[in-house]
Design a protein around this motif. Structure first.
Motif, PDB file in Angstrom:
ATOM      1  N   LEU A   5      12.690  30.359   0.070  1.00 56.72           N
ATOM      2  CA  LEU A   5      12.646  29.445  -1.067  1.00 56.72           C
ATOM      3  C   LEU A   5      13.091  28.066  -0.587  1.00 56.72           C
ATOM      4  CD1 LEU A   5      14.438  31.571  -3.830  1.00 56.72           C
ATOM      5  CD2 LEU A   5      12.024  31.513  -3.249  1.00 56.72           C
ATOM      6  N   ASP A   7      13.781  24.497  -2.027  1.00 54.31           N
ATOM      7  CA  ASP A   7      13.938  23.644  -3.205  1.00 54.31           C
ATOM      8  C   ASP A   7      15.343  23.065  -3.184  1.00 54.31           C
ATOM      9  OD1 ASP A   7      14.503  22.917  -6.140  1.00 54.31           O
ATOM     10  OD2 ASP A   7      12.391  23.503  -6.231  1.00 54.31           O
ATOM     11  N   ARG A  13      16.228  27.747  -7.387  1.00 57.36           N
ATOM     12  CA  ARG A  13      16.200  28.818  -6.389  1.00 57.36           C
ATOM     13  C   ARG A  13      16.706  30.129  -6.990  1.00 57.36           C
ATOM     14  NH1 ARG A  13      18.680  24.838  -3.158  1.00 57.36           N
ATOM     15  NH2 ARG A  13      20.568  26.116  -2.918  1.00 57.36           N
ATOM     16  N   ASP A  14      17.757  30.056  -7.806  1.00 55.39           N
ATOM     17  CA  ASP A  14      18.292  31.264  -8.451  1.00 55.39           C
ATOM     18  C   ASP A  14      17.249  31.902  -9.365  1.00 55.39           C
ATOM     19  OD1 ASP A  14      20.704  30.976  -7.190  1.00 55.39           O
ATOM     20  OD2 ASP A  14      21.722  30.050  -8.906  1.00 55.39           O
ATOM     21  N   ARG A  17      14.518  33.483  -7.248  1.00 55.95           N
ATOM     22  CA  ARG A  17      15.017  34.713  -6.620  1.00 55.95           C
ATOM     23  C   ARG A  17      14.963  35.873  -7.613  1.00 55.95           C
ATOM     24  NH1 ARG A  17      18.580  36.231  -2.468  1.00 55.95           N
ATOM     25  NH2 ARG A  17      18.888  34.056  -1.833  1.00 55.95           N
ATOM     26  N   VAL A  29      15.232  37.516   0.604  1.00 54.11           N
ATOM     27  CA  VAL A  29      15.008  36.114   0.244  1.00 54.11           C
ATOM     28  C   VAL A  29      16.036  35.221   0.922  1.00 54.11           C
ATOM     29  CG1 VAL A  29      14.796  34.464  -1.647  1.00 54.11           C
ATOM     30  CG2 VAL A  29      14.103  36.847  -1.988  1.00 54.11           C
ATOM     31  N   GLU A  31      17.040  30.926   1.713  1.00 52.72           N
ATOM     32  CA  GLU A  31      16.892  29.679   0.975  1.00 52.72           C
ATOM     33  C   GLU A  31      17.100  28.463   1.863  1.00 52.72           C
ATOM     34  OE1 GLU A  31      19.453  29.647  -2.405  1.00 52.72           O
ATOM     35  OE2 GLU A  31      18.899  31.677  -3.047  1.00 52.72           O
ATOM     36  N   SER A  33      17.496  23.978   1.121  1.00 49.76           N
ATOM     37  CA  SER A  33      17.517  22.915   0.120  1.00 49.76           C
ATOM     38  C   SER A  33      16.768  21.674   0.570  1.00 49.76           C
ATOM     39  CB  SER A  33      18.968  22.540  -0.228  1.00 49.76           C
ATOM     40  OG  SER A  33      19.651  22.068   0.919  1.00 49.76           O
TER      41      SER A  33
END
Length: 211
Positions: A5, A7, A13-14, A17, A29, A31, A33
């Motif tokens: 992810l 973002d 993102r939460d 997910r 998953v 992540e 940023s």
């Protein structure tokens, strides 16, 4: 399934997910940023299958990041997430190789449907971009709101292919649905683009809807 992810908003993102876990409980998953973090994550995850890419990254233009991602890691599927949902942005993202374009304003139900379509080999395009709110036309039927086959200059089989394009189906999915060889489907798609004076699949679908 390994998913990245990308973002800059933790809440987004939460939410993503949660949607992914609902569809693929065993998905792993990771992540990022920003694009710098994303690049490192991709290099460190050799079995990565899917990237969810925000176009509004703080350190890189999202479309430029998409182009680099498709060039460096062509085996990784990319779904674009964006607060922008104008036709130009959608067409550019899909033309660069994204397998879907999901507006950030989409509901959870829409996101679930979009990911399901992508996971099954299709391509998700926001219905509002196509100028329609209902489900896509069925194979063998003239797409709702478009001109008939004779007016468009398409054969009956090309209309079948166009109807499936309007569902966001990939060439392989169209092959399965219509029991056609992939070169035949590619030939039909090329003919559709030529007749509708389109440079890519998205423009062809929009032209058919507006025809």
């Amino acid at each position: 399934m390994q998913v990245l992810l990308v973002d800059d908003h933790a809440l987004v993102r939460d939410a993503l997910r949660g949607v992914l876990k609902e569809l693929k409980a065993d998905a792993r998953v990771v992540e990022a940023s920003n694009w710098d973090q994303a690049s490192r994550q991709i290099e460190q995850t050799p079995d990565l299958e899917l990237v969810l890419l925000d176009l509004g990254l703080p350190d890189r233009d999202g479309l430029e990041a998409l182009a680099e991602l498709r060039e460096r890691f062509p085996a990784v599927s990319v779904v674009v997430l964006s607060g922008r949902q104008d036709r130009e942005s959608v067409a550019k993202a899909l033309d660069l190789g994204a397998v879907g374009f999901i507006p950030k304003s989409a509901s959870r139900e829409v996101m679930l449907s979009a990911f399901n379509l992508v996971f099954s080999g299709g391509m998700y395009i926001p219905p509002e971009i196509l100028g329609r709110q209902a489900a896509a036309a069925q194979p063998g039927a003239t797409p709702e709101g478009s001109a008939g086959g004779a007016e468009l200059g398409l054969t009956e089989r090309q209309l079948d292919v166009l109807a499936l394009l309007m569902q966001g189906k990939s060439n392989k999915a169209i092959c399965r649905a219509l029991d056609l060889a992939e070169p035949t489907v590619k030939s039909h798609v090329t003919a559709i683009l030529r007749v509708l004076k389109a440079t890519n699949r998205t423009e062809a679908v929009v032209a058919a809807r507006d025809g």
